[in-house]
Design a protein around this motif. Structure first.
Motif, PDB file in Angstrom:
ATOM      1  N   ALA A   1       0.923  -1.240   0.129  1.00 58.35           N
ATOM      2  CA  ALA A   1      -0.032  -0.068  -0.219  1.00 58.35           C
ATOM      3  C   ALA A   1       0.629   1.573  -0.107  1.00 58.35           C
ATOM      4  CB  ALA A   1      -1.086  -0.089   1.266  1.00 58.35           C
TER       5      ALA A   1
ATOM      6  N   LYS B   1     -14.431   0.945  -0.210  1.00 60.15           N
ATOM      7  CA  LYS B   1     -14.158   0.362   0.535  1.00 60.15           C
ATOM      8  C   LYS B   1     -12.426   0.910  -0.378  1.00 60.15           C
ATOM      9  CE  LYS B   1     -16.263  -4.256   0.391  1.00 60.15           C
ATOM     10  NZ  LYS B   1     -16.095  -5.865   0.557  1.00 60.15           N
TER      11      LYS B   1
ATOM     12  N   PRO C   1      -8.777   2.822   0.678  1.00 63.41           N
ATOM     13  CA  PRO C   1      -7.727   2.340   1.903  1.00 63.41           C
ATOM     14  C   PRO C   1      -7.308   4.292   2.177  1.00 63.41           C
ATOM     15  CG  PRO C   1      -6.703   2.626  -0.390  1.00 63.41           C
ATOM     16  CD  PRO C   1      -8.208   2.509  -0.556  1.00 63.41           C
TER      17      PRO C   1
ATOM     18  N   VAL D   1     -12.958   5.333   6.357  1.00 59.93           N
ATOM     19  CA  VAL D   1     -12.450   4.199   6.134  1.00 59.93           C
ATOM     20  C   VAL D   1     -13.047   2.912   6.916  1.00 59.93           C
ATOM     21  CG1 VAL D   1     -10.202   2.343   5.978  1.00 59.93           C
ATOM     22  CG2 VAL D   1      -9.978   4.562   5.117  1.00 59.93           C
ATOM     23  N   GLN D   2     -13.275   3.251   8.039  1.00 60.46           N
ATOM     24  CA  GLN D   2     -14.379   2.556   8.464  1.00 60.46           C
ATOM     25  C   GLN D   2     -15.508   1.883   8.192  1.00 60.46           C
ATOM     26  OE1 GLN D   2     -15.468   2.944  12.344  1.00 60.46           O
ATOM     27  NE2 GLN D   2     -14.296   1.716  13.372  1.00 60.46           N
TER      28      GLN D   2
ATOM     29  N   GLY E   1     -13.207  -0.091   4.409  1.00 59.90           N
ATOM     30  CA  GLY E   1     -11.069  -0.192   4.118  1.00 59.90           C
ATOM     31  C   GLY E   1     -10.337  -0.768   4.677  1.00 59.90           C
ATOM     32  N   ASN E   2      -9.732  -0.615   3.907  1.00 60.13           N
ATOM     33  CA  ASN E   2      -7.894  -1.228   5.109  1.00 60.13           C
ATOM     34  C   ASN E   2      -7.401   0.431   5.823  1.00 60.13           C
ATOM     35  OD1 ASN E   2      -5.325  -1.413   5.424  1.00 60.13           O
ATOM     36  ND2 ASN E   2      -4.939  -2.084   2.883  1.00 60.13           N
TER      37      ASN E   2
ATOM     38  N   ASN F   1      -4.132   0.125   7.107  1.00 60.82           N
ATOM     39  CA  ASN F   1      -2.950   0.313   6.452  1.00 60.82           C
ATOM     40  C   ASN F   1      -3.132   0.420   5.565  1.00 60.82           C
ATOM     41  OD1 ASN F   1      -3.100  -0.549  10.009  1.00 60.82           O
ATOM     42  ND2 ASN F   1      -3.479  -2.484   8.696  1.00 60.82           N
ATOM     43  N   GLY F   2      -3.540   0.856   4.744  1.00 63.14           N
ATOM     44  CA  GLY F   2      -3.588   0.688   3.583  1.00 63.14           C
ATOM     45  C   GLY F   2      -3.012   2.307   3.030  1.00 63.14           C
TER      46      GLY F   2
END
Length: 110
Positions: A17, A64, A66, A101-102, A106-107, A109-110
């Protein structure tokens, strides 16, 4: 048209990422939801979790996304979205990014 008969080498594939700037890591999604709902986000974006129905920006529900992309977009803007670095604090950008993100699955950490 000539076509190659042998492929030499490989195509590099990036699976890591994009780095998230340190100031935008560790945001609080709960605080970010308030920034999203009461700040400039709600008037432009639809996001089911926030109960918003904006029509200027993309519908974020289920995208989704990042964290690296969200933080970059919020801070620097892009396309028709203005930059909010300078309007929102680094903490607010981190919080709203963590929330988006939440809420989009999504990611983080990305």
């Amino acid at each position: 048209k000539p076509l190659p008969s042998t492929v030499i080498g490989t195509v590099a594939v990036t699976t890591t990422a994009t780095a998230v700037p340190a100031e935008y890591k560790g945001g609080d999604p709960t605080a970010g939801k308030q920034v999203f709902k009461t700040g400039p986000c709600a008037s432009c974006h639809t996001l089911a979790d926030a109960g918003t129905h904006g029509t200027v920006g993309p519908n974020l529900t289920g995208l989704k996304l990042p964290l690296s992309l969200v933080a970059k977009q919020v801070a620097n803007g892009g396309a028709v979205m203005p930059p909010f670095k300078g309007t929102l604090s680094a903490k607010q950008i981190a919080d709203v990014s963590a929330y988006v993100v939440q809420a989009t699955g999504g990611n983080p950490n990305g």
